[in-house]
Enzyme design. Structure first.
Site, short mmCIF file in Angstrom:
data_model
loop_
_atom_site.label_atom_id
_atom_site.label_comp_id
_atom_site.label_asym_id
_atom_site.label_seq_id
_atom_site.Cartn_x
_atom_site.Cartn_y
_atom_site.Cartn_z
N LYS A 1 2.84 11.51 -3.35
CA LYS A 1 1.82 10.82 -4.15
C LYS A 1 0.89 11.82 -4.84
O LYS A 1 0.34 11.53 -5.90
CB LYS A 1 1.01 9.90 -3.22
CG LYS A 1 0.02 8.99 -3.92
CD LYS A 1 -0.59 8.02 -2.91
CE LYS A 1 -1.66 7.14 -3.51
NZ LYS A 1 -2.20 6.21 -2.50
N ASP B 1 -13.33 5.11 1.24
CA ASP B 1 -11.90 5.14 1.55
C ASP B 1 -11.40 6.59 1.55
O ASP B 1 -11.18 7.17 0.49
CB ASP B 1 -11.16 4.30 0.50
CG ASP B 1 -9.65 4.28 0.71
OD1 ASP B 1 -9.16 4.95 1.64
OD2 ASP B 1 -8.95 3.58 -0.04
N ASP C 1 0.87 -1.17 0.00
CA ASP C 1 0.00 0.00 0.00
C ASP C 1 0.91 1.22 0.00
O ASP C 1 1.53 1.54 1.01
CB ASP C 1 -0.90 -0.02 1.25
CG ASP C 1 -1.70 1.26 1.42
OD1 ASP C 1 -1.64 2.12 0.52
OD2 ASP C 1 -2.38 1.39 2.45
N GLU D 1 -7.36 0.66 -4.33
CA GLU D 1 -7.33 0.56 -2.86
C GLU D 1 -8.65 0.09 -2.24
O GLU D 1 -8.65 -0.83 -1.41
CB GLU D 1 -6.87 1.90 -2.28
CG GLU D 1 -5.36 2.09 -2.48
CD GLU D 1 -4.90 3.54 -2.46
OE1 GLU D 1 -5.71 4.40 -2.11
OE2 GLU D 1 -3.74 3.79 -2.80
#
Lengths: 182, 617
Positions: free
Chosen positions: B83, B204, B21, B182
């Site tokens: 990211k 999420d 992850d 994810e």
């Protein structure tokens, strides 16, 4: 091999959705690239292609409208991707009024909102009626295999597409921030 | 866009496949053992590796908690939340630049480059350092080289962001066998031992991204029906809101604007995160910070906090509604809701989800770990260890091409199950035309200018023919990673048509290859070096033990032959000690171990006798 054959089905317009889904899951288990992740590149690539084919076929057949359009195309009908610009005669008056209301709302006339909501409701109703009619025609075609019925279906699909576009346009104006419905 | 080039990693087929992850704030690595998915801890036992990278003044990369410490001392050499920059261009990130201390290097027009001190790196190279750290952690824990991985990405990541993630993996010496979304990964982690049929929504909200996915579970099949999200919405935004308020306070109280001071802002960021976390279980707390001997303290109630973040929580609801609509289901048909991501610990977020979905959300699994655990399950599916589960995911964004008048013509619609493909025929517009340019876009809007440019594909060396006579069939395939592959065929000759790819954002294939060449060599060297270092440490221990044993009484109890064997084994190990072959060192350690078995036993007996003698009965 066409989409129907891929699922071991005859070319029919009425399909059992649950059965189609079950078969889709079965075939996915066989050809999904995840099953070939550590196999040689050639096998991986084939799985990718087979799986894409399967997914495309399932997506087309799952939805009755795209299924009918696909079958028409396979039977040699030109289903005309043109957006159905010609107003069906029976809708002429209604569409004229609708356009007025749309212009009004675009111009900032909030009073146009009511008539638009009303029009939206009416068109959605019409679409429901069309769907019932399509269901009936689907069964007729499956029973007879008569190309004349396909011709009829083509006309109904065009009308449906026209109405769907109208609904989209109205919804876009009513909720400017939201994404338009399909 | 993926091209033909893939590194040949040789025969590593059976090596352990890990799930990673790669988060905005924290990253984790997990693997699947016989009892289920497990997060692999780092050397200090930590499961979360902060996604922070620092280039030290003595020329080393430092990652994770150590880099977090440097964020305060050497902010200009340290970077976090990278990211947010993956697969993006300079024009995209203007908003981020106002809120994050990214130092963009000049000449970032085509590819974004960041400065870490004197070092200049692209976002994939920085992410690669985080991946390398996870890889090392996994190798140390599993005791074998790790060369293949499943990496998770936000479901709403576009092609360029996915490609950038895959590039990062490759630069870190990892063959990325699959990019998994994810929320889907999270559903795998939950689905492994809970219900086996029904409809599940996964909400999420992580550090920097938000995803919502709706899945149908049917006897091991996880079919994603629809997905939506926002790749720039998360806990970071909450932190930034709190920081802004604190900065205003401080400007008033101290008469000083500290927003330009990297260390001060980092201290403040730490302070607000701490307060934010406390407000998940306390009705009020305070933001406290000390900088250059000055103290800042501000009470904050949960009520105030919630009024500050209401807008952010609200922004997640639009994508949720759209996702429900796209799934073709009503809210009532959704059986369960699963919460993922650290930001879902916030009570207000939970309430919002509960209200919208009319169901009490699941929180049994640690929201920080569940994605990595799911990635490990997907790794198990790919390796064949998990046989009865299969993930059918979708592409989050429609794919189209530019047509006349700047209109985007959709070829593959959003929420299509992947792999998905479409073919389109192209021809020439003028006599003798040799090249055709295809502009590929991603997005839902009608006009090209409102969609995101993905790449320009150039069909080259077309046979010169009258206008409109050439017929080239182009096949667009979105693979199981959600990445576009394009191939073309001349329909008249049946020959494969060459296609040149010019990605609109991100690295060219040549750039990635160069980075891989550099890093893979280093990574392999690194691994071998580490193995040798570890073997030598073991050798040190056993040699020291053997040395000590010579002065033990037990040594005298051995016969000459046994003593000679031990001396010989010691000498052999000493000879092997400086070799760079860790296998040789380990073999010699093993021999010495065998040779000293009798000695060890005697010593043990002597020790027991001595202990007994000393015991008063």
């Amino acid at each position: 091999m066409d989409h129907f054959q891929l699922f071991g089905l005859k070319r029919r317009l009425s399909l059992d959705a649950a059965g189609l889904q079950e078969r889709f899951y079965e075939l996915s288990r066989e050809c999904h690239p995840d099953r070939y992740a550590r196999r040689p590149a050639g096998e991986r690539q084939k799985a990718e292609q087979a799986s894409a084919l399967l997914n495309d076929a399932y997506r087309t057949l799952r939805d009755p409208i795209s299924r009918a359009e696909y079958l028409l195309k396979q039977e040699g009908f030109d289903i005309g991707e043109q957006r159905g610009k010609d107003v069906p005669p029976e809708l002429l008056e209604e569409v004229f009024e609708l356009n007025m209301a749309l212009e009004g709302l675009r111009g900032g006339d909030e009073d146009a909102r009511g008539p638009l909501e009303e029009a939206r409701r009416r068109f959605l109703e019409m679409r429901c009626e069309i769907d019932t009619e399509l269901g009936r025609l689907f069964q007729q075609y499956d029973a007879s295999g008569d190309a004349a019925i396909l011709q009829q279906i083509r006309g109904v699909l065009n009308r449906r597409r026209y109405i769907r576009n109208l609904v989209q346009e109205v919804e876009k104006e009513l909720a400017p921030s939201g994404q338009p419905a399909r | 866009m993926s091209q033909v080039f893939e590194i040949d990693f040789g025969d590593h087929r059976q090596s352990k496949l890990v799930g990673i992850d790669l988060g905005t704030t924290n990253s984790l690595v997990a693997f699947l053992d016989l009892t289920g998915p497990k997060v692999i801890p780092g050397p200090e036992g930590e499961k979360l590796v902060p996604s922070i990278v620092s280039w030290t003044s003595d020329g080393r990369f430092v990652v994770g908690n150590e880099a977090r410490r440097l964020l305060i001392d050497q902010p200009e050499r340290t970077v976090y939340s990278v990211k947010r920059l993956m697969g993006r261009g300079l024009a995209d990130i203007q908003d981020e630049l106002k809120l994050f201390p990214f130092r963009i290097s000049p000449g970032s027009d085509s590819v974004l480059r960041l400065e870490l001190g004197e070092k200049v790196l692209t976002p994939p190279e920085i992410s690669a350092q985080v991946l390398l750290q996870l890889k090392r952690n996994a190798e140390a824990f599993l005791g074998e080289a790790v060369t293949q991985a499943v990496i998770t990405v936000p479901a709403y990541f576009n092609d360029a962001q996915r490609q950038a993630t895959k590039d990062a993996g490759r630069i870190a010496g990892l063959e990325v066998l699959r990019l998994v979304n994810e929320p889907t990964a999270a559903s795998l982690a939950y689905g492994l031992d809970t219900r086996n049929s029904g409809v599940v929504a996964v909400y999420d909200l992580g550090g920097g991204t938000f995803d919502i996915s709706i899945l149908r579970l049917d006897d091991g099949i996880f079919e994603v029906l629809a997905t939506n999200g926002d790749t720039h919405l998360g806990g970071d935004d909450i932190d930034n809101r709190l920081i802004r308020i604190a900065l205003e306070d401080i400007a008033g109280e101290w008469g000083e604007d500290i927003s330009r001071s990297g260390p001060a802002v980092q201290l403040l960021r730490r302070a607000v995160i701490e307060a934010k976390e406390q407000l998940s279980y306390l009705p009020f707390t305070s933001i406290q910070m000390e900088y250059r001997g000055k103290k800042y303290q501000r009470q904050i109630t949960r009520e105030l906090f919630e009024s500050l973040i209401a807008g952010i929580v609200d922004r997640t609801l639009g994508p949720c509604r759209q996702c429900i609509q796209d799934s073709g289901l009503s809210v009532e048909q959704i059986d369960e809701v699963v919460l993922v991501g650290g930001s879902t610990r916030i009570p207000m977020v939970r309430r919002a989800v509960e209200t919208l979905f009319k169901a009490k959300p699941h929180t049994e699994l640690n929201p920080d770990e569940v994605v990595a655990l799911g990635a490990a399950v997907q790794a198990g599916i790919l390796s064949g260890d998990v046989e009865d589960h299969l993930l059918l995911d979708v592409t989050p964004l429609s794919l189209g091409i530019e047509t006349m008048g700047g209109v985007a013509s959709k070829l593959i619609h959003r929420n299509s199950t992947i792999p998905a493909s479409a073919t389109e025929a192209f021809t020439t517009a003028v006599d003798g035309q040799r090249n055709v340019l295809i502009h590929v876009l991603q997005g839902e809007r009608e006009l090209v200018k409102d969609c995101r440019s993905l790449a320009r594909f150039e069909l080259k060396d077309i046979e010169p023919l009258p206008a409109g006579a050439a017929r080239i069939e182009v096949r667009f395939l979105i693979d199981a990673n959600g990445i576009l592959n394009v191939s073309a065929r001349d329909q008249r000759t049946g020959k494969e048509q060459s296609v040149e790819v010019k990605p609109s954002y991100g690295l060219t294939e040549e750039q990635v290859e160069a980075m891989i060449r550099e890093s893979v060599e280093k990574a392999e060297e690194d691994f071998a070096e580490r193995q040798v270092r570890e073997a030598r440490l073991e050798a040190d221990a056993i040699l020291a033990g053997a040395e000590k044993a010579r002065s033990n009484d037990a040594w005298m109890e051995l016969n000459d032959e046994e003593r000679a064997a031990i001396s010989d084994a010691v000498n052999q190990l000493l000879l092997a000690y400086h070799s760079s072959d860790h296998n040789l060192i380990r073999a010699k350690i093993h021999e010495l171990n065998t040779a000293t078995l009798q000695l060890a036993e005697t010593m043990m007996n002597t020790a027991v006798k001595a202990a007994l003698k000393g015991t008063k009965l």
